[in-house]
Design a protein around this motif. Structure first.
Motif, mmCIF file in Angstrom:
data_model
loop_
_atom_site.group_PDB
_atom_site.id
_atom_site.type_symbol
_atom_site.label_atom_id
_atom_site.label_comp_id
_atom_site.label_asym_id
_atom_site.label_seq_id
_atom_site.Cartn_x
_atom_site.Cartn_y
_atom_site.Cartn_z
ATOM 1 N N THR A 245 0.818 -1.209 0.000
ATOM 2 C CA THR A 245 0.000 0.000 0.000
ATOM 3 C C THR A 245 0.854 1.263 0.000
ATOM 4 O O THR A 245 0.334 2.354 -0.248
ATOM 5 C CB THR A 245 -0.920 0.021 1.240
ATOM 6 O OG1 THR A 245 -0.112 -0.065 2.425
ATOM 7 C CG2 THR A 245 -1.903 -1.145 1.214
ATOM 8 N N LYS A 246 2.131 1.133 0.259
ATOM 9 C CA LYS A 246 3.033 2.286 0.264
ATOM 10 C C LYS A 246 3.482 2.670 -1.149
ATOM 11 O O LYS A 246 4.091 3.713 -1.342
ATOM 12 C CB LYS A 246 4.263 1.995 1.122
ATOM 13 C CG LYS A 246 3.951 1.734 2.595
ATOM 14 C CD LYS A 246 3.391 2.970 3.277
ATOM 15 C CE LYS A 246 3.168 2.701 4.761
ATOM 16 N NZ LYS A 246 2.645 3.905 5.451
ATOM 17 N N LEU A 247 3.205 1.816 -2.133
ATOM 18 C CA LEU A 247 3.578 2.134 -3.502
ATOM 19 C C LEU A 247 2.772 3.321 -4.012
ATOM 20 O O LEU A 247 1.585 3.484 -3.671
ATOM 21 C CB LEU A 247 3.355 0.928 -4.400
ATOM 22 C CG LEU A 247 4.344 -0.232 -4.232
ATOM 23 C CD1 LEU A 247 3.836 -1.469 -4.950
ATOM 24 C CD2 LEU A 247 5.717 0.155 -4.746
ATOM 25 N N GLN A 248 3.409 4.143 -4.839
ATOM 26 C CA GLN A 248 2.770 5.337 -5.379
ATOM 27 C C GLN A 248 2.878 5.335 -6.900
ATOM 28 O O GLN A 248 3.847 4.802 -7.458
ATOM 29 C CB GLN A 248 3.447 6.594 -4.831
ATOM 30 C CG GLN A 248 3.454 6.712 -3.329
ATOM 31 C CD GLN A 248 4.299 7.885 -2.851
ATOM 32 O OE1 GLN A 248 4.819 8.658 -3.651
ATOM 33 N NE2 GLN A 248 4.418 8.026 -1.543
ATOM 34 N N PRO A 249 1.910 5.938 -7.597
ATOM 35 C CA PRO A 249 2.051 6.095 -9.055
ATOM 36 C C PRO A 249 3.354 6.813 -9.378
ATOM 37 O O PRO A 249 3.727 7.773 -8.710
ATOM 38 C CB PRO A 249 0.836 6.947 -9.426
ATOM 39 C CG PRO A 249 -0.166 6.662 -8.353
ATOM 40 C CD PRO A 249 0.627 6.465 -7.091
ATOM 41 N N GLY A 250 4.051 6.321 -10.386
ATOM 42 C CA GLY A 250 5.341 6.897 -10.743
ATOM 43 C C GLY A 250 6.522 6.176 -10.144
ATOM 44 O O GLY A 250 7.674 6.483 -10.472
ATOM 45 N N ASP A 251 6.265 5.197 -9.260
ATOM 46 C CA ASP A 251 7.357 4.401 -8.678
ATOM 47 C C ASP A 251 7.852 3.368 -9.679
ATOM 48 O O ASP A 251 7.128 2.944 -10.591
ATOM 49 C CB ASP A 251 6.875 3.646 -7.434
ATOM 50 C CG ASP A 251 6.702 4.538 -6.220
ATOM 51 O OD1 ASP A 251 7.215 5.676 -6.228
ATOM 52 O OD2 ASP A 251 6.045 4.093 -5.252
ATOM 53 N N ILE A 252 9.082 2.938 -9.496
ATOM 54 C CA ILE A 252 9.568 1.712 -10.117
ATOM 55 C C ILE A 252 9.798 0.730 -8.982
ATOM 56 O O ILE A 252 10.480 1.051 -7.995
ATOM 57 C CB ILE A 252 10.832 1.936 -10.971
ATOM 58 C CG1 ILE A 252 11.231 0.639 -11.677
ATOM 59 C CG2 ILE A 252 11.990 2.536 -10.178
ATOM 60 C CD1 ILE A 252 12.272 0.841 -12.780
ATOM 61 N N TYR A 253 9.188 -0.426 -9.071
ATOM 62 C CA TYR A 253 9.125 -1.377 -7.964
ATOM 63 C C TYR A 253 9.937 -2.618 -8.301
ATOM 64 O O TYR A 253 9.634 -3.342 -9.249
ATOM 65 C CB TYR A 253 7.659 -1.734 -7.702
ATOM 66 C CG TYR A 253 7.403 -2.814 -6.685
ATOM 67 C CD1 TYR A 253 8.128 -2.887 -5.490
ATOM 68 C CD2 TYR A 253 6.407 -3.759 -6.907
ATOM 69 C CE1 TYR A 253 7.858 -3.877 -4.565
ATOM 70 C CE2 TYR A 253 6.131 -4.752 -5.980
ATOM 71 C CZ TYR A 253 6.869 -4.813 -4.816
ATOM 72 O OH TYR A 253 6.613 -5.789 -3.887
ATOM 73 N N LEU A 254 10.998 -2.860 -7.518
ATOM 74 C CA LEU A 254 11.865 -4.020 -7.697
ATOM 75 C C LEU A 254 11.465 -5.079 -6.681
ATOM 76 O O LEU A 254 11.517 -4.827 -5.463
ATOM 77 C CB LEU A 254 13.333 -3.639 -7.495
ATOM 78 C CG LEU A 254 14.064 -2.948 -8.663
ATOM 79 C CD1 LEU A 254 13.368 -1.664 -9.069
ATOM 80 C CD2 LEU A 254 15.508 -2.654 -8.291
ATOM 81 N N THR A 255 11.065 -6.252 -7.157
ATOM 82 C CA THR A 255 10.569 -7.274 -6.242
ATOM 83 C C THR A 255 11.054 -8.658 -6.635
ATOM 84 O O THR A 255 11.172 -8.979 -7.816
ATOM 85 C CB THR A 255 9.030 -7.274 -6.187
ATOM 86 O OG1 THR A 255 8.583 -8.321 -5.297
ATOM 87 C CG2 THR A 255 8.418 -7.484 -7.563
ATOM 88 N N HIS A 256 11.331 -9.473 -5.621
ATOM 89 C CA HIS A 256 11.695 -10.860 -5.863
ATOM 90 C C HIS A 256 10.563 -11.802 -5.458
ATOM 91 O O HIS A 256 10.729 -13.018 -5.480
ATOM 92 C CB HIS A 256 12.977 -11.226 -5.115
ATOM 93 C CG HIS A 256 12.892 -11.073 -3.628
ATOM 94 N ND1 HIS A 256 12.763 -9.850 -3.005
ATOM 95 C CD2 HIS A 256 12.929 -11.989 -2.625
ATOM 96 C CE1 HIS A 256 12.727 -10.019 -1.694
ATOM 97 N NE2 HIS A 256 12.814 -11.304 -1.444
ATOM 98 N N TYR A 257 9.421 -11.225 -5.092
ATOM 99 C CA TYR A 257 8.266 -12.039 -4.733
ATOM 100 C C TYR A 257 7.443 -12.340 -5.980
ATOM 101 O O TYR A 257 6.998 -11.430 -6.685
ATOM 102 C CB TYR A 257 7.404 -11.328 -3.692
ATOM 103 C CG TYR A 257 8.087 -11.169 -2.354
ATOM 104 C CD1 TYR A 257 8.476 -12.282 -1.608
ATOM 105 C CD2 TYR A 257 8.362 -9.903 -1.844
ATOM 106 C CE1 TYR A 257 9.118 -12.132 -0.387
ATOM 107 C CE2 TYR A 257 9.002 -9.748 -0.622
ATOM 108 C CZ TYR A 257 9.376 -10.863 0.101
ATOM 109 O OH TYR A 257 10.013 -10.715 1.313
ATOM 110 N N GLN A 258 7.222 -13.610 -6.255
ATOM 111 C CA GLN A 258 6.510 -14.003 -7.467
ATOM 112 C C GLN A 258 5.100 -13.436 -7.508
ATOM 113 O O GLN A 258 4.607 -13.028 -8.562
ATOM 114 C CB GLN A 258 6.465 -15.536 -7.565
ATOM 115 C CG GLN A 258 7.831 -16.197 -7.672
ATOM 116 C CD GLN A 258 8.567 -15.806 -8.930
ATOM 117 O OE1 GLN A 258 7.972 -15.709 -9.994
ATOM 118 N NE2 GLN A 258 9.869 -15.555 -8.806
ATOM 119 N N SER A 259 4.420 -13.400 -6.362
ATOM 120 C CA SER A 259 3.048 -12.900 -6.331
ATOM 121 C C SER A 259 2.987 -11.434 -6.741
ATOM 122 O O SER A 259 2.058 -11.002 -7.426
ATOM 123 C CB SER A 259 2.440 -13.087 -4.939
ATOM 124 O OG SER A 259 3.226 -12.417 -3.969
#
Length: 329
Positions: A245-259
């Motif tokens: 929920t902390k993600l904001q429009p305009g972010d680039i999100y790096l994740t290693h979680y498959q879901s």
């Protein structure tokens, strides 16, 4: 100022070795990250490293050697434990901190009495060391506090305007991807000053007792101790416990979680990272650099909670790279 990226053929290696012997700087690959090298026995040459990087004079530099014999020549005391650790982990991403010989300039060790030494596990680095015939002082080949380079182009992007005619040997992407572990064996019990992909658990095979964390002294014994380090220019936010929920429009999100990788996000770029520690470390710095050059407003990355001991080194790098250091919950 300019940079020249070349393949490490015979001519390039010969030129690089000549440059090092002549007091110049050369960038070269290791298995961890690319290094900015100078003759470790030439104080003026090492001073050029500090100037090119904008590196604080209080931050010592690791010395790279081609053999155990060369390492011994740089120390006042070479204990049997050093032989055991070298046999187990060299060449490789482990730096040993030992009492320095008088011939090592103080600028290399930030005025301290100890020096960090390792044999890199990369054919280009080893051949360069052999041809140069001198130990090579080499921190990561980037401006101070920035994300370390794991490809030749990263070096050119970071240092091209700060070193005149910088020669960069292109050995391809680095296999390990983050800096070496640093183990101080001048104290009892030995102390792990910086986590790396040679993990604390790996070291306990030879060291039943080992302490992790820096020594509180006025002179640092190892690089990688600064509170802010390995950092992109953009704000880097670390998400704890998948706080999406902390993600904001305009972010680039790096994740290693498959879901998270398979979820659609509104105006958020999603970059998939590997979920194994070894593969994650290989691509982390490259992913951070690419994200830094993107159009995103912020870089957001998940806090790795894996239990494999190698994740400790990755968490250390993210902790120091985050801006601000506190993370989103």
């Amino acid at each position: 100022m300019s940079a020249r990226i070349v393949l490490p053929d015979d001519a390039a290696l010969t030129e690089a070795a000549e440059r090092l012997r002549g007091g110049e700087l050369v960038a070269f690959p290791t298995e961890t990250v690319y290094g900015l090298g100078a003759n470790a026995l030439d104080a003026a040459a090492v001073a050029n490293i500090y100037a090119a990087k904008g590196r604080p004079a209080t931050n010592p530099i690791i010395v790279h050697v081609a053999s155990v014999e060369q390492a011994k020549a740089l120390t006042k005391n070479w204990p049997s434990l050093a032989d055991e650790l070298a046999a187990a982990h060299w060449p490789g991403p482990l730096t040993l901190v030992l009492e320095k010989a008088d011939g090592i300039p103080d600028i290399v060790t930030a005025g301290g009495t100890t020096v960090g030494i390792r044999i890199p596990n990369h054919p280009v680095a080893l051949e360069l060391l052999r041809r140069a015939g001198v130990p090579i002082a080499a921190p990561s080949a980037n401006r101070s506090e920035e994300v370390s380079p794991t490809q030749a182009r990263h070096v050119a992007d970071s240092l091209g305007e700060f070193v005149d005619d910088l020669l960069i040997l292109d050995g391809g992407p680095c296999e390990v991807g983050i800096e070496s572990a640093v183990l101080d064996i001048t104290c009892d019990p030995p102390r792990l000053l910086r986590h790396g992909m040679v993990s604390r658990q790996d070291l306990t095979v030879l060291l039943p007792q080992i302490i992790a964390g820096p020594i509180e002294e006025s002179i640092a014994r190892s690089p990688g101790q600064m509170w802010r380090h390995y950092a992109p220019q953009k704000t880097l936010v670390v998400l704890l416990s998948g706080a999406l929920t902390k993600l904001q429009p305009g972010d680039i999100y790096l994740t290693h979680y498959q879901s998270a990788q398979s979820t659609a996000w509104n105006k958020i770029q999603v970059v998939a990272l590997p979920n194994s520690a070894d593969e994650y470390a290989q691509v982390l710095y490259s992913a951070l650099r690419d994200a830094d050059q993107s159009s995103a407003n912020r870089i957001v990355i998940d806090w790795p909670e894996g239990t494999d001991p190698e994740w400790a080194a990755i968490r250390d790098r993210l902790r120091r790279a985050a801006t601000p250091v506190s993370s989103e919950r």
